[in-house]
Design a protein around this motif. Structure first.
Motif, PDB file in Angstrom:
ATOM      1  N   GLU A  56      95.441 -38.641 -74.637  1.00 56.77           N
ATOM      2  CA  GLU A  56      95.717 -37.589 -73.654  1.00 56.77           C
ATOM      3  C   GLU A  56      96.583 -38.116 -72.514  1.00 56.77           C
ATOM      4  O   GLU A  56      97.534 -37.447 -72.075  1.00 56.77           O
ATOM      5  N   MET A  57      96.269 -39.301 -72.026  1.00 63.43           N
ATOM      6  CA  MET A  57      97.068 -39.884 -70.948  1.00 63.43           C
ATOM      7  C   MET A  57      98.483 -40.205 -71.428  1.00 63.43           C
ATOM      8  O   MET A  57      99.465 -40.015 -70.693  1.00 63.43           O
ATOM      9  N   GLN A  58      98.615 -40.659 -72.679  1.00 61.99           N
ATOM     10  CA  GLN A  58      99.934 -40.919 -73.248  1.00 61.99           C
ATOM     11  C   GLN A  58     100.735 -39.625 -73.363  1.00 61.99           C
ATOM     12  O   GLN A  58     101.944 -39.589 -73.085  1.00 61.99           O
ATOM     13  N   LYS A  59     100.068 -38.567 -73.754  1.00 62.23           N
ATOM     14  CA  LYS A  59     100.725 -37.264 -73.869  1.00 62.23           C
ATOM     15  C   LYS A  59     101.236 -36.797 -72.503  1.00 62.23           C
ATOM     16  O   LYS A  59     102.355 -36.296 -72.368  1.00 62.23           O
ATOM     17  N   ILE A  60     100.409 -36.967 -71.477  1.00 64.01           N
ATOM     18  CA  ILE A  60     100.824 -36.607 -70.118  1.00 64.01           C
ATOM     19  C   ILE A  60     102.027 -37.433 -69.704  1.00 64.01           C
ATOM     20  O   ILE A  60     102.988 -36.921 -69.112  1.00 64.01           O
ATOM     21  N   SER A  61     102.002 -38.721 -70.020  1.00 64.58           N
ATOM     22  CA  SER A  61     103.139 -39.592 -69.683  1.00 64.58           C
ATOM     23  C   SER A  61     104.401 -39.173 -70.411  1.00 64.58           C
ATOM     24  O   SER A  61     105.497 -39.153 -69.833  1.00 64.58           O
ATOM     25  N   ASN A  62     104.270 -38.822 -71.677  1.00 64.82           N
ATOM     26  CA  ASN A  62     105.440 -38.362 -72.428  1.00 64.82           C
ATOM     27  C   ASN A  62     106.042 -37.113 -71.803  1.00 64.82           C
ATOM     28  O   ASN A  62     107.272 -36.954 -71.743  1.00 64.82           O
ATOM     29  N   ASP A  63     105.189 -36.229 -71.311  1.00 62.72           N
ATOM     30  CA  ASP A  63     105.657 -34.981 -70.713  1.00 62.72           C
ATOM     31  C   ASP A  63     106.399 -35.211 -69.394  1.00 62.72           C
ATOM     32  O   ASP A  63     107.189 -34.362 -68.971  1.00 62.72           O
ATOM     33  N   CYS A  64     106.141 -36.331 -68.742  1.00 69.69           N
ATOM     34  CA  CYS A  64     106.835 -36.619 -67.473  1.00 69.69           C
ATOM     35  C   CYS A  64     107.866 -37.730 -67.640  1.00 69.69           C
ATOM     36  O   CYS A  64     108.241 -38.403 -66.673  1.00 69.69           O
ATOM     37  N   THR A 110     102.053 -45.536 -66.775  1.00 70.93           N
ATOM     38  CA  THR A 110     101.781 -46.708 -67.602  1.00 70.93           C
ATOM     39  C   THR A 110     100.334 -46.607 -68.056  1.00 70.93           C
ATOM     40  O   THR A 110      99.407 -46.675 -67.240  1.00 70.93           O
ATOM     41  N   VAL A 111     100.129 -46.386 -69.357  1.00 68.41           N
ATOM     42  CA  VAL A 111      98.790 -46.132 -69.892  1.00 68.41           C
ATOM     43  C   VAL A 111      98.320 -47.364 -70.656  1.00 68.41           C
ATOM     44  O   VAL A 111      99.016 -47.866 -71.550  1.00 68.41           O
ATOM     45  N   GLU A 112      97.125 -47.849 -70.299  1.00 66.71           N
ATOM     46  CA  GLU A 112      96.619 -49.090 -70.892  1.00 66.71           C
ATOM     47  C   GLU A 112      95.145 -48.974 -71.240  1.00 66.71           C
ATOM     48  O   GLU A 112      94.407 -48.212 -70.612  1.00 66.71           O
ATOM     49  N   LYS A 113      94.733 -49.759 -72.232  1.00 64.63           N
ATOM     50  CA  LYS A 113      93.318 -49.972 -72.508  1.00 64.63           C
ATOM     51  C   LYS A 113      92.949 -51.342 -71.944  1.00 64.63           C
ATOM     52  O   LYS A 113      93.443 -52.365 -72.407  1.00 64.63           O
ATOM     53  N   GLN A 114      92.095 -51.339 -70.950  1.00 71.99           N
ATOM     54  CA  GLN A 114      91.638 -52.591 -70.341  1.00 71.99           C
ATOM     55  C   GLN A 114      90.314 -52.970 -70.994  1.00 71.99           C
ATOM     56  O   GLN A 114      89.254 -52.488 -70.627  1.00 71.99           O
ATOM     57  N   THR A 125      85.394 -37.220 -65.846  1.00 67.29           N
ATOM     58  CA  THR A 125      86.497 -37.700 -66.682  1.00 67.29           C
ATOM     59  C   THR A 125      87.534 -36.612 -66.886  1.00 67.29           C
ATOM     60  O   THR A 125      88.751 -36.857 -66.791  1.00 67.29           O
ATOM     61  N   ALA A 126      87.092 -35.380 -67.159  1.00 70.63           N
ATOM     62  CA  ALA A 126      88.019 -34.258 -67.333  1.00 70.63           C
ATOM     63  C   ALA A 126      88.798 -33.995 -66.053  1.00 70.63           C
ATOM     64  O   ALA A 126      89.998 -33.670 -66.095  1.00 70.63           O
ATOM     65  N   ALA A 127      88.135 -34.130 -64.912  1.00 69.94           N
ATOM     66  CA  ALA A 127      88.821 -33.940 -63.634  1.00 69.94           C
ATOM     67  C   ALA A 127      89.932 -34.962 -63.454  1.00 69.94           C
ATOM     68  O   ALA A 127      91.046 -34.636 -63.009  1.00 69.94           O
ATOM     69  N   VAL A 128      89.662 -36.220 -63.805  1.00 72.84           N
ATOM     70  CA  VAL A 128      90.673 -37.275 -63.661  1.00 72.84           C
ATOM     71  C   VAL A 128      91.857 -37.017 -64.590  1.00 72.84           C
ATOM     72  O   VAL A 128      93.019 -37.199 -64.204  1.00 72.84           O
ATOM     73  N   ILE A 129      91.588 -36.583 -65.814  1.00 72.75           N
ATOM     74  CA  ILE A 129      92.676 -36.256 -66.742  1.00 72.75           C
ATOM     75  C   ILE A 129      93.525 -35.120 -66.181  1.00 72.75           C
ATOM     76  O   ILE A 129      94.765 -35.165 -66.235  1.00 72.75           O
ATOM     77  N   GLU A 130      92.879 -34.115 -65.608  1.00 76.36           N
ATOM     78  CA  GLU A 130      93.616 -32.995 -65.030  1.00 76.36           C
ATOM     79  C   GLU A 130      94.407 -33.428 -63.798  1.00 76.36           C
ATOM     80  O   GLU A 130      95.543 -32.977 -63.582  1.00 76.36           O
ATOM     81  N   MET A 131      93.849 -34.317 -62.991  1.00 77.94           N
ATOM     82  CA  MET A 131      94.607 -34.860 -61.860  1.00 77.94           C
ATOM     83  C   MET A 131      95.871 -35.561 -62.339  1.00 77.94           C
ATOM     84  O   MET A 131      96.952 -35.395 -61.759  1.00 77.94           O
ATOM     85  N   ALA A 132      95.738 -36.355 -63.389  1.00 71.01           N
ATOM     86  CA  ALA A 132      96.903 -37.059 -63.933  1.00 71.01           C
ATOM     87  C   ALA A 132      97.949 -36.077 -64.432  1.00 71.01           C
ATOM     88  O   ALA A 132      99.152 -36.253 -64.190  1.00 71.01           O
ATOM     89  N   ARG A 133      97.505 -35.030 -65.114  1.00 75.26           N
ATOM     90  CA  ARG A 133      98.451 -34.038 -65.636  1.00 75.26           C
ATOM     91  C   ARG A 133      99.230 -33.364 -64.510  1.00 75.26           C
ATOM     92  O   ARG A 133     100.456 -33.232 -64.575  1.00 75.26           O
ATOM     93  N   VAL A 134      98.529 -32.967 -63.469  1.00 78.46           N
ATOM     94  CA  VAL A 134      99.172 -32.246 -62.365  1.00 78.46           C
ATOM     95  C   VAL A 134     100.027 -33.176 -61.513  1.00 78.46           C
ATOM     96  O   VAL A 134     101.191 -32.882 -61.216  1.00 78.46           O
ATOM     97  N   MET A 135      99.481 -34.308 -61.120  1.00 84.19           N
ATOM     98  CA  MET A 135     100.147 -35.159 -60.136  1.00 84.19           C
ATOM     99  C   MET A 135     101.284 -35.978 -60.737  1.00 84.19           C
ATOM    100  O   MET A 135     102.183 -36.424 -60.008  1.00 84.19           O
ATOM    101  N   SER A 136     101.284 -36.162 -62.051  1.00 86.77           N
ATOM    102  CA  SER A 136     102.360 -36.922 -62.698  1.00 86.77           C
ATOM    103  C   SER A 136     103.712 -36.227 -62.584  1.00 86.77           C
ATOM    104  O   SER A 136     104.751 -36.859 -62.791  1.00 86.77           O
TER     105      SER A 136
END
Length: 447
Positions: free
Chosen positions: A76-84, A89-93, A156-167
């Motif tokens: 999901e985070m990669q998809k958001i990054s692709n859209d912007c 920078t999306v990573e698995k730590q 977690t859903a809130a953070v994903i939505e924040m990333a989508r909007v703020m990116s």
């Protein structure tokens, strides 16, 4: 006829000016309109669909367990990054957690981290998180169904939505959107991230954790329904004995950096969310409980926690079951998606204000070389290209929030005439040419 002194007239005029709300930022208003309760609902439903997200559950099953949830959040985070255009920078730590109290054998834990780099001051960082692991009644039961809809698919859903909007926007500072694991095992994912940030001297100016923000539907008729709690500690978790002595001598137990951040968030909510408010809670966390902001506090970072005002303990940390006619379990029907969206908006507005604004002033000093009824403040200059100057704020010692302020220009010291340091609390904030204001910094005595 009543006669006022020059100082009194000045104070009256200042109070009347600053009783007015500042003009909202148009870009932030646009962001808030883009927050979608439907997107949040879809994310929560998807996270619940993995059956369990217990940290000890399966890592390689594509449809069930913590590994499936991890991979979906990453995608999901990669998809958001692709859209912007690759703005994130999306990573698995990932790291191996040794055997511990709630870790019966060494286990790989993974935080999903998406970084939106700042344009002019990328070294200044703001972190927002939710934990994507879940649990039943036992934190080490890796096979039971643990839907974790409210705790903490909501955060977690809130953070994903924040990333989508703020990116879609550019900010001066860096924002990190993070989903962490191991919270129910002892805040392990957050502790790993915070420890690495400390070792690498990252300038994390603030951290928000969103945990149990689902607005449990059994509390829909509660009087404080249209609010969210923001927990902030007073005495810093990493306070030294010297700092404690200073605090005791100046009365600064209600003016930690975390308390200033809570005030900043409340100020933001008052401006952008008049129908859904922030209730400041003067505690590090709920009574004898903890969340992912605590490892940050313990390492000297400013951090706060967002949580709904009325928790329903029958619908968190419970095996899904019906017992004596009563249902237990953290399932989807007990989440109010509109409520989660409102909490998400306050996060978005607060993060945006922070990342648009200058850094808060450092090394604020209250000069104590001589006694007197004036108060002299000094501070280090903030290195920002678009800095306009500074604002001194003050309040009565019994007030929970800053009530008055005075613009003092682009200076690094100022004397508040006929205002005794004994009678007020003072602070300093930076302001840029667009009117964006930093959080307040609290002074310490200097000679």
């Amino acid at each position: 006829m009543k006669v006022y002194s020059v100082a009194a007239i000045f104070l009256l005029l200042t109070c009347s000016v600053f009783a007015q709300k500042p003009k909202p930022n148009a870009e932030i208003q646009k962001m808030l309109k883009e927050v979608s309760a439907k997107n949040i609902e879809n994310s929560i439903r998807k996270l619940v669909s993995f059956g369990t997200r217990n940290t000890l559950s399966e890592q390689n099953n594509p449809t069930r367990g913590i590994g499936a949830a991890r991979d979906w959040i990453f995608a999901e985070m990669q998809k958001i990054s692709n859209d912007c255009g690759g703005c994130l920078t999306v990573e698995k730590q990932s790291f191996e957690q040794p055997k511990a109290n709630r870790i019966p054998q060494p286990t790989i834990l993974t935080n999903v981290v998406a970084t939106l780099k700042g344009t002019t001051n990328p070294e200044r960082i703001y972190v927002v998180s939710g934990h994507y692991d879940s649990m039943c009644s036992s934190p080490i039961d890796a096979v039971c169904d643990a839907p974790g809809a409210n705790d903490d698919a909501s955060g977690t859903a809130a953070v994903i939505e924040m990333a989508r909007v703020m990116s879609k926007y550019k900010f001066d500072a860096t924002i990190i959107f993070m989903a962490v694991a191991g919270e129910e095992q002892g805040l392990l994912g957050a502790a790993y991230f915070a420890e690495n940030a400390k070792k690498n001297n990252w300038n994390i100016e603030a951290m928000f954790t969103n945990d149990i923000i689902g607005g449990v539907t059994t509390a829909k008729n509660s009087p404080d329904r249209n609010s969210v709690r923001v927990f902030s500690e007073g005495v810093p978790s990493n306070e030294t004995e010297q700092e404690a002595n200073t605090r005791r001598g100046t009365g600064g137990e209600n003016d930690s950096a975390s308390r200033q951040m809570a005030r900043f968030i409340k100020e933001t909510a008052d401006l952008y969310s008049p129908k859904f408010s922030v209730k400041m809670i003067y505690r590090r966390d709920r009574y004898l409980r903890g969340g992912d902001h605590i490892p940050f506090l313990e390492r000297g970072f400013t951090a706060v926690r967002f949580t709904e005002p009325n928790e329903d303990y029958d619908h968190q940390h419970q095996n899904v079951r019906t017992e004596n006619g009563k249902f237990f379990g953290d399932t989807i029907e007990f989440v109010d998606f509109g409520y989660v969206a409102n909490v998400t908006k306050i996060n978005v507005a607060s993060l945006a204000r922070l990342a648009f604004a200058p850094a808060r002033p450092k090394n604020i000093g209250m000069v104590t070389t001589r006694l007197g009824n004036d108060t002299e403040l000094k501070w280090d200059a903030v290195a920002e290209n678009d800095l306009a100057g500074y604002e001194i704020v003050w309040r009565d010692t019994t007030s929970p929030v800053w009530t008055n302020s005075q613009t003092v220009g682009n200076v690094t010291n100022f004397v508040m005439k006929n205002m005794s340091k004994d009678n007020y609390f003072f602070g300093v904030r930076a302001v840029d040419k667009a009117g964006n204001k930093s959080p307040v910094s609290f002074p310490r005595p200097v000679r």
